[in-house]
Structure formats: structure tokens, C-alpha cells
Design a protein around this motif. Structure first.
Motif, PDB file in Angstrom:
ATOM      1  N   GLY A  39       0.866  -1.358  -0.028  1.00 26.18           N
ATOM      2  CA  GLY A  39       0.020   0.133   0.054  1.00 26.18           C
ATOM      3  C   GLY A  39       0.938   1.264  -0.150  1.00 26.18           C
ATOM      4  N   GLN A  40       0.355   2.278  -0.430  1.00 26.75           N
ATOM      5  CA  GLN A  40       1.187   3.925  -0.752  1.00 26.75           C
ATOM      6  C   GLN A  40       1.460   4.160   0.751  1.00 26.75           C
ATOM      7  OE1 GLN A  40      -0.486   8.202  -1.725  1.00 26.75           O
ATOM      8  NE2 GLN A  40      -0.922   6.314  -3.308  1.00 26.75           N
ATOM      9  N   ARG A  41       0.846   3.963   1.797  1.00 29.76           N
ATOM     10  CA  ARG A  41       0.962   4.558   3.100  1.00 29.76           C
ATOM     11  C   ARG A  41       2.232   3.788   3.768  1.00 29.76           C
ATOM     12  NH1 ARG A  41      -2.714   4.256   8.552  1.00 29.76           N
ATOM     13  NH2 ARG A  41      -1.112   5.389   9.993  1.00 29.76           N
ATOM     14  N   GLN A  42       2.378   2.533   3.467  1.00 31.01           N
ATOM     15  CA  GLN A  42       3.521   1.753   4.074  1.00 31.01           C
ATOM     16  C   GLN A  42       4.685   2.258   3.075  1.00 31.01           C
ATOM     17  OE1 GLN A  42       4.555   0.264   6.555  1.00 31.01           O
ATOM     18  NE2 GLN A  42       3.052  -1.263   7.208  1.00 31.01           N
ATOM     19  N   ALA A  43       4.413   2.319   1.660  1.00 32.91           N
ATOM     20  CA  ALA A  43       5.853   2.646   0.711  1.00 32.91           C
ATOM     21  C   ALA A  43       6.096   4.197   1.330  1.00 32.91           C
ATOM     22  CB  ALA A  43       5.089   2.632  -0.464  1.00 32.91           C
ATOM     23  N   LYS A  44       5.361   4.991   1.609  1.00 31.93           N
ATOM     24  CA  LYS A  44       5.911   6.301   1.850  1.00 31.93           C
ATOM     25  C   LYS A  44       6.699   6.252   3.031  1.00 31.93           C
ATOM     26  CE  LYS A  44       2.461   9.235  -0.383  1.00 31.93           C
ATOM     27  NZ  LYS A  44       1.419  10.276  -0.345  1.00 31.93           N
ATOM     28  N   LYS A  45       6.267   5.670   4.315  1.00 28.83           N
ATOM     29  CA  LYS A  45       6.849   5.395   5.522  1.00 28.83           C
ATOM     30  C   LYS A  45       8.311   4.648   5.341  1.00 28.83           C
ATOM     31  CE  LYS A  45       6.274   3.072  10.027  1.00 28.83           C
ATOM     32  NZ  LYS A  45       5.436   2.303  10.565  1.00 28.83           N
ATOM     33  N   VAL A  46       8.579   3.853   4.403  1.00 28.66           N
ATOM     34  CA  VAL A  46       9.659   2.851   4.155  1.00 28.66           C
ATOM     35  C   VAL A  46      10.474   4.293   3.386  1.00 28.66           C
ATOM     36  CG1 VAL A  46      10.709   1.476   2.844  1.00 28.66           C
ATOM     37  CG2 VAL A  46       8.826   0.644   4.113  1.00 28.66           C
ATOM     38  N   ALA A  47      10.033   4.953   2.542  1.00 27.14           N
ATOM     39  CA  ALA A  47      10.911   5.973   1.640  1.00 27.14           C
ATOM     40  C   ALA A  47      11.376   6.898   2.554  1.00 27.14           C
ATOM     41  CB  ALA A  47      10.015   6.395   0.435  1.00 27.14           C
ATOM     42  N   ALA A  48      10.626   7.474   3.427  1.00 24.98           N
ATOM     43  CA  ALA A  48      10.888   8.604   4.250  1.00 24.98           C
ATOM     44  C   ALA A  48      11.954   8.043   5.274  1.00 24.98           C
ATOM     45  CB  ALA A  48       9.664   8.918   5.031  1.00 24.98           C
ATOM     46  N   LYS A  49      11.901   7.153   5.855  1.00 23.18           N
ATOM     47  CA  LYS A  49      12.778   6.508   6.726  1.00 23.18           C
ATOM     48  C   LYS A  49      14.407   6.194   6.369  1.00 23.18           C
ATOM     49  CE  LYS A  49      13.546   3.062  10.584  1.00 23.18           C
ATOM     50  NZ  LYS A  49      12.866   2.060  11.264  1.00 23.18           N
ATOM     51  N   PHE A  50      14.150   5.744   4.919  1.00 23.13           N
ATOM     52  CA  PHE A  50      15.607   5.303   4.359  1.00 23.13           C
ATOM     53  C   PHE A  50      16.272   6.742   3.825  1.00 23.13           C
ATOM     54  CE2 PHE A  50      14.600   1.087   4.532  1.00 23.13           C
ATOM     55  CZ  PHE A  50      16.166   0.375   4.406  1.00 23.13           C
ATOM     56  N   GLU A  51      15.255   7.784   3.780  1.00 26.20           N
ATOM     57  CA  GLU A  51      16.025   9.206   3.276  1.00 26.20           C
ATOM     58  C   GLU A  51      16.540   9.641   4.642  1.00 26.20           C
ATOM     59  OE1 GLU A  51      16.734  10.784   0.886  1.00 26.20           O
ATOM     60  OE2 GLU A  51      15.448  10.239  -0.703  1.00 26.20           O
ATOM     61  N   ARG A  52      15.914   9.411   5.932  1.00 25.35           N
ATOM     62  CA  ARG A  52      16.415  10.206   6.938  1.00 25.35           C
ATOM     63  C   ARG A  52      17.866   9.182   7.268  1.00 25.35           C
ATOM     64  NH1 ARG A  52      12.506  10.835  12.012  1.00 25.35           N
ATOM     65  NH2 ARG A  52      13.947  12.893  12.208  1.00 25.35           N
ATOM     66  N   ILE A  53      17.833   8.067   7.051  1.00 22.62           N
ATOM     67  CA  ILE A  53      19.075   7.054   7.331  1.00 22.62           C
ATOM     68  C   ILE A  53      20.091   7.859   6.569  1.00 22.62           C
ATOM     69  CG2 ILE A  53      20.130   4.727   7.142  1.00 22.62           C
ATOM     70  CD1 ILE A  53      18.361   5.033   9.570  1.00 22.62           C
ATOM     71  N   ARG A  54      19.949   8.043   5.225  1.00 24.28           N
ATOM     72  CA  ARG A  54      21.135   8.402   4.308  1.00 24.28           C
ATOM     73  C   ARG A  54      21.646   9.613   4.839  1.00 24.28           C
ATOM     74  NH1 ARG A  54      21.091  11.876   0.342  1.00 24.28           N
ATOM     75  NH2 ARG A  54      22.565  11.300  -1.424  1.00 24.28           N
ATOM     76  N   ALA A  55      20.580  10.645   5.374  1.00 27.66           N
ATOM     77  CA  ALA A  55      20.781  11.891   5.673  1.00 27.66           C
ATOM     78  C   ALA A  55      21.956  11.741   6.810  1.00 27.66           C
ATOM     79  CB  ALA A  55      19.683  12.797   6.103  1.00 27.66           C
ATOM     80  N   VAL A  56      21.484  10.782   7.722  1.00 27.80           N
ATOM     81  CA  VAL A  56      22.302  10.636   9.078  1.00 27.80           C
ATOM     82  C   VAL A  56      23.734  10.189   8.689  1.00 27.80           C
ATOM     83  CG1 VAL A  56      22.689   9.187  11.076  1.00 27.80           C
ATOM     84  CG2 VAL A  56      20.468  10.205  10.673  1.00 27.80           C
ATOM     85  N   PHE A  57      23.835   9.007   7.765  1.00 28.55           N
ATOM     86  CA  PHE A  57      25.077   8.577   7.183  1.00 28.55           C
ATOM     87  C   PHE A  57      25.872   9.617   6.741  1.00 28.55           C
ATOM     88  CE2 PHE A  57      23.788   3.872   7.142  1.00 28.55           C
ATOM     89  CZ  PHE A  57      23.611   3.872   8.206  1.00 28.55           C
ATOM     90  N   ARG A  58      25.383  10.326   5.777  1.00 30.43           N
ATOM     91  CA  ARG A  58      26.072  11.371   5.084  1.00 30.43           C
ATOM     92  C   ARG A  58      26.518  12.565   5.976  1.00 30.43           C
ATOM     93  NH1 ARG A  58      25.959  11.165  -0.696  1.00 30.43           N
ATOM     94  NH2 ARG A  58      26.114  13.465  -0.840  1.00 30.43           N
ATOM     95  N   ALA A  59      25.773  12.967   6.988  1.00 27.53           N
ATOM     96  CA  ALA A  59      26.532  13.773   7.942  1.00 27.53           C
ATOM     97  C   ALA A  59      27.510  13.553   8.647  1.00 27.53           C
ATOM     98  CB  ALA A  59      25.157  14.161   8.799  1.00 27.53           C
TER      99      ALA A  59
END
Length: 631
Positions: free
Chosen positions: A44-64
Motif C-alpha cells: 500500500g501507498q502509506r507503507q511505501a511512503k513510510k519506508v521511503a521517508a525512513k531510508f531518506e533519514r538514514i541516508r542523511a544521518v550517514f552522510r552527515a
């Protein structure tokens, strides 16, 4: 080009900071896109958005946390986020094929061109994706951290994989209960041994030893990074500084850490007390819903993406029906044609692969991968697949679409390296590829090989030595070692040639002196004696388009990097030549080259198809372009 020793200071900066085709009803799949991830989900779209948002935050943490990473664009990762265990089993059947095998919550897969994550969204726990974060961290560091000690590379990935968002903060370096349990219950690996572990060591390859290696690497990294509230960080800082300045790993460890037995005892005490230090940093902001672009996928699109995932993992049995059904439903789907090209390529049907990639280019002109695959395959084997100028144009277009795509720079460099007049441009392209991914040894060796063609041998020697120091995989070390040996032989050959020239010059001088004396006494013109230098012969001119010949290779001989061979065919033989065998592209459909492959030693007696350019005015029939061994 960024060297192996120049990337480590970036690391020091962070230390200073606190398939189911038989379903009765097709499953509905959605796509959610962000700047760095594409999530494909049947949850479903809601779960897909949740996963996408979480991995974007993880990526931002690693790059910082890794300042050097901000200098490089990371490839977009495709995440297959499925709704339950059954759906994940369809994607990863091998994990359920054996009774008692571990059933993962997800995996991370990456190759030279693409990265995939497959995970289930219904798992429970504080964060079940620790293993995925570990591998994703590697994907952000390995291309830019060549030569990083294996224990620290794995320990650091574990350190950052244990991440948790806590309100406006994010906690890094949390205690890994699984790693802690292993290291508490197992016999410690002596630190002298731990520091020597590489990719071919038993501690990295044998199941009963690997878990201890990972756990102890994590524990030592944790202790040095934040143990005792960061009191040991200066030792780690000094260790990395010494490595950065060229010290061997064992020497750097002893100088920075002192008595390694004492350090080992301190580490055992640290893990026995289970002190859960971590440090926090401000969490990056979450993505707004408006930035998460969602759409429903057709069944053909979802099958094509899942088929591409399978074919890249080498699961051709699972990939084929998915891709065939996708193309049956929509023959004009570019991603399906591109994935089918990969399937044909893995099946060694290069003609079908080339055709599929050509269709992918036609259907999706904005796919940099389709252009890249079509161009590289078109110049590999059969002479009439693609003209070199057309392949070069496609590779250049691939780089317009993705200026950070290192493989296309490397491929274009090798294409230009075939023409002497384009060697400077080839070198620049090869250096860009190596600069984009300094951790990829093959790109460094490409630079070295072109330097050799330019007769910049000393620079090639430096590249060879650096590549050998940075190589971690057995195959990489074999390639680097073979190239270093070739450069050294070339240097020896050049030194011998200079010695002979000096002897000839001395002989001519002696002969001229004798002639002058004879002329003076006889009052007659002198007759020159000694060896008369011969002007270097220019390269023979091409006498037509590239041609193919199939037969058995015999009579292989080499002089430094110059190679000559005879190809025996039905009724006649053909002599072929290469001015620099490092420029020959070697292929095989069913022959396994030895790790220490050297064409001067290993080609003799092998059946092969050779692509060559016919020449005039030479003792041989053509200049070799490619050799396809067909044993």
C-alpha cells in the motif's frame, strides 16, 4: 584522482564530533519516489511512503557523519518493500529452500550499476533492518575508502547500523545485543590476528569464525570510538593518521595502541560490563508528504522491476517468467527490455542481449544504463554489432544523463585508448572514473595501462603499487600483482635496451676512431663501421574494417607488452599482433582464466575467436582488438 591515502582524513573528521505469477488476482504495486530512493511495494501507498521517508533519514544521518560522502552523488536505490513473509519468500526463495535456514527481514544487494533492497514491512522490533543499514553504509564508504582495514570497515558499518531516532535527535553507536552476546560467549581473537584478517582469511570466510570476527570488530570500534566517553578516541585518531601516511597496518596499530595484549584485556573488560555508551546528533528533518511522489504501477512494470532484481542476483530461473510476462503484456516497456538484455547476457547470448539493449534505448532514451550496456556490448565481440564511433556517442550520451556514472567513463577511456591520437583524452576519462570510485582497483589499473601506452612508465609503476596496496579481494590482488609484474618487466626491458644502445654507441665510437686513424694514414675517405641506428618503423596502416577469425592459438611470443601469435584455422594460418596486450579485451563463454592470467603464458593452445583490424605493410595480418576464448 583521489588516492587510497587521501580519503582517510575524512574519516578522522567524524572522530572529532560528539515472484508469484500463479496468483488468481494480480497484486497491486505502487511506486513512491524520493530524490535517492524508489520504493516499489505491494503493502500500500502509506507503507511505501513510510519506508521511503525512513531510508531518506538514514541516508542523511550517514552522510552527515561522513563529510567526504557529500562530495559524491550516491546512486538511487530501489527498495522492494513487501507486505509479508510470503511476498519476501517470492523474492528471496533461496532463504526458504533449506529447512532451518534463517529467514531475513530483508537484504541489500549492489553491483557496479544498481543497488536494491528487498524487505518486508510487517516485521516487529525496535529496528529489524540493522543488516540492511550495515550494507547500505558500506555502499556509501567502500567506493571512497580503499585500503581501510577490514576489521575497522566492518566495525564501523556495525557502529552506524545501530541507529535510532529519538524525537529531534538520533542515537548512533547503540549497543548491539547480538554482537555483544557473541563476543561475551566466545574466545577472543588476539588483536594481532584481528588486524591481519583480510577477505581471504578463515575468520572472514568460515561460518564458525566469521561471527566472532564481526562481533569483536564491532566491539573494538565501539570501544575506541565512544568507550569511556571518548577517552580512547585519540588512539584511533593516531592509528588512522599513521595509516594515512603510509605505515603498514601492524606497525600503525602497535605505535598507536601500544601494548596490544593490554588493549585486548581492556576490551574484554569493556564488553563484560556491557556499558551502553552512544552519542547523539540532531536528527535530519523528515520528508514532507508532498515530496513523496506516488503512483500505481501496472502489472507489467512491477514484474519488470522484480525480474531485473532477480537477474542481477543471478536468479535467472525466477527472472525469466517475470520478464517474459512483462513483455507479453507490454512489449514497449523499456525497463523490461533492459532487464531482458541482462538476462540474455548472463545466458551468454550476446546477440540477443545487444538487440534487447537496443530496444531499451529506443523505448527509453533517458536510460543511461541502456545506452551504456548497448555501447559496451556492441564493441565486445562481433565486428558488425556497433561502429566504435557510434558506441562512443552512446557512452557520451550516457554520461550526459548521469555525469557521476564511473563505468561509462572507464568504458569510453578504453574505447579511445585503441587510437593513439586519443590517448590523452583516454587518460583523462580513466582518471575521472578512478576519482569517482577510488576504491575500485580496476579503475586504477585502467589508468596505469593507459599511462604505459603513453610511455609514462614511472607513473604507471606508482599506480600499480598503489592498486596492489588497496586491493582487498583475491581477484583484485591477482590483477594488481599481474599488472605490477608487467610494468616491472617493461622497466627491465627498457633498461636492457638502453644498455644495448650504450654498448652500440660505444662500439660505433670505437669504430669511428679506428676509421679516422686509418683514413689519416691512407689519405682516403673513411668507411663507417659498427651498428647503424634504424629509425623506428611507424605503425602499419589499417587496411579495412575489423574482421573476425576463429581457430587455435599457437606460437605466442611477447617482447615486454608487445604480443604476436598465430591463429591456426582450417587450411591456413594467420599471424596477428598487439603493440600492447594490455589493450586487448579478453572474453570467454566457457573457459575460466587463472587468477594470475598472463596472455604470454596462458593463451597458447586455446581455441578462440579473435577480432582484429587488418593492416598493410607488416609481417602480420592485423592488430588484435579482442580475444574470445572458446574452449
Amino acid at each position: 584522482m583521489m588516492s587510497a591515502r587521501r580519503v582517510l582524513p575524512w574519516l578522522l573528521l567524524l572522530l572529532a564530533t560528539n515472484v508469484c505469477l500463479a496468483d488468481e488476482k494480480p497484486q497491486k504495486w505502487v511506486e513512491v519516489r524520493t530524490p535517492n530512493f524508489v520504493v516499489i511495494s505491494n503493502a500500500g501507498q502509506r507503507q511505501a511512503k513510510k519506508v521511503a521517508a525512513k531510508f531518506e533519514r538514514i541516508r542523511a544521518v550517514f552522510r552527515a557523519a561522513l563529510p567526504f560522502a557529500s562530495q559524491h552523488a550516491n546512486p538511487v536505490v530501489t527498495i522492494l518493500a513487501v507486505k509479508n513473509e510470503k511476498s519476501l519468500q517470492d523474492l528471496l526463495p533461496e532463504y526458504w529452500a533449506t529447512k532451518g535456514h534463517m529467514h531475513p527481514a530483508g537484504i541489500f544487494y549492489s553491483d557496479e550499476e544498481k543497488s536494491y533492497v528487498a524487505l518486508r514491512t510487517d516485521v516487529e522490533g525496535e529496528d529489524p533492518y540493522e543488516t540492511i543499514y550495515h550494507e547500505y553504509f558500506h555502499s556509501l564508504t567502500v567506493p571512497y575508502f580503499p585500503g581501510l582495514p577490514l576489521w575497522f570497515a566492518e566495525g564501523l558499518a556495525d557502529f552506524y547500523a545501530n541507529v535510532a531516532f529519538q524525537g529531534n535527535d538520533v542515537a548512533l553507536g547503540r549497543m548491539s545485543l547480538g554482537r555483544l552476546r557473541v563476543v561475551q560467549e566466545s574466545r577472543f581473537i588476539p588483536l594481532e590476528t584481528l588486524f591481519r584478517v583480510n577477505h581471504s582469511s578463515p575468520y572472514y570466510n568460515e561460518k564458525d569464525k566469521t561471527s566472532v570476527f564481526y562481533a569483536e570488530s564491532w566491539a573494538l570500534t565501539h570501544y575506541l570510538m565512544i568507550g569511556d566517553r571518548g577517552a580512547h578516541r585519540p588512539m584511533l585518531h593516531e592509528y588512522l593518521e599513521r595509516l594515512n601516511h603510509g605505515a603498514p597496518q601492524e606497525e600503525a596499530a602497535k605505535e598507536a595502541f601500544g601494548d596490544l595484549k593490554k588493549l585486548g584485556k581492556e576490551l574484554q573488560l569493556y564488553v563484560s560490563n556491557s556499558i551502553a555508551y552512544n552519542f547523539t546528533m540532531k536528527a535530519p528533518p523528515g520528508m514532507k508528504d508532498a515530496d513523496l511522489h506516488a503512483r500505481e504501477l501496472s502489472e507489467a512494470e512491477s514484474e519488470a522491476i522484480r525480474g531485473d532484481f532477480q537477474v542481477r542476483r543471478g536468479r535467472l530461473v525466477e527472472a525469466k517468467p517475470l520478464l517474459e510476462d512483462a513483455l507479453r503484456q507490454n512489449p514497449n516497456l523499456g525497463i523490461a527490455q533492459e532487464a531482458m538484455g541482462w538476462l540474455h547476457f548472463r545466458q551468454n547470448d550476446h546477440a540477443a542481449a545487444f538487440k534487447a539493449f537496443g530496444e531499451a534505448v529506443r523505448l527509453d532514451p533517458n536510460s543511461y544504463l541502456a545506452h551504456y550496456f548497448h555501447a559496451t556490448l556492441g564493441t565486445e565481440n562481433d565486428a558488425d554489432l556497433l561502429l566504435e564511433e557510434d558506441a562512443a556517442a552512446e557512452l557520451r550520451h550516457s554520461l550526459v544523463l548521469n555525469p557521476q556514472f564511473a563505468p561509462a567513463y572507464s568504458a569510453l577511456a578504453w574505447l579511445y585508448a585503441r587510437t593513439a591520437g586519443k590517448l590523452p583524452e583516454a587518460l583523462s576519462l580513466a582518471q575521472v572514473a578512478a576519482g569517482l570510485e577510488p576504491g575500485r582497483v580496476a579503475y586504477q589499473l585502467n589508468v596505469g595501462a593507459i599511462l604505459l601506452q603513453l610511455n609514462r612508465v614511472d607513473e604507471a609503476l606508482t599506480i600499480a603499487q598503489r592498486a596492489l596496496a588497496a586491493a582487498s579481494e583475491p581477484g583484485e590482488r591477482a590483477q594488481a600483482d599481474a599488472f605490477l609484474s608487467n610494468v616491472q618487466r617493461y622497466l627491465e626491458s627498457r633498461a636492457e635496451a638502453r644498455r644495448r644502445q650504450a654498448e652500440a654507441k660505444e662500439a660505433r665510437a670505437s669504430g669511428q676512431a679506428a676509421d679516422d686513424a686509418a683514413s689519416s694514414s691512407a689519405h682516403s675517405p673513411a668507411t663507417a663501421r659498427g651498428t647503424v641506428p634504424v629509425e623506428p618503423r611507424s605503425a602499419p596502416k589499417p587496411a579495412g574494417r575489423p574482421a573476425l577469425a576463429t581457430g587455435k592459438i599457437t606460437g605466442v611470443s611477447c617482447n615486454a607488452f608487445e604480443l604476436t601469435l598465430t591463429l591456426k584455422m582450417s587450411g591456413y594460418s594467420l599471424d596477428l599482433h598487439a603493440r600492447n596486450y594490455m589493450n586487448i579485451e579478453f572474453y570467454s563463454t566457457n573457459w575460466q582464466a587463472p587468477d594470475n592470467f598472463n596472455p604470454c603464458e596462458h593463451l597458447n593452445g586455446l581455441p578462440a575467436q579473435i577480432k582484429y583490424t587488418p593492416v598493410k605493410g607488416a609481417s602480420y595480418g592485423g592488430e588484435i582488438i579482442t580475444i574470445d576464448v572458446r574452449e
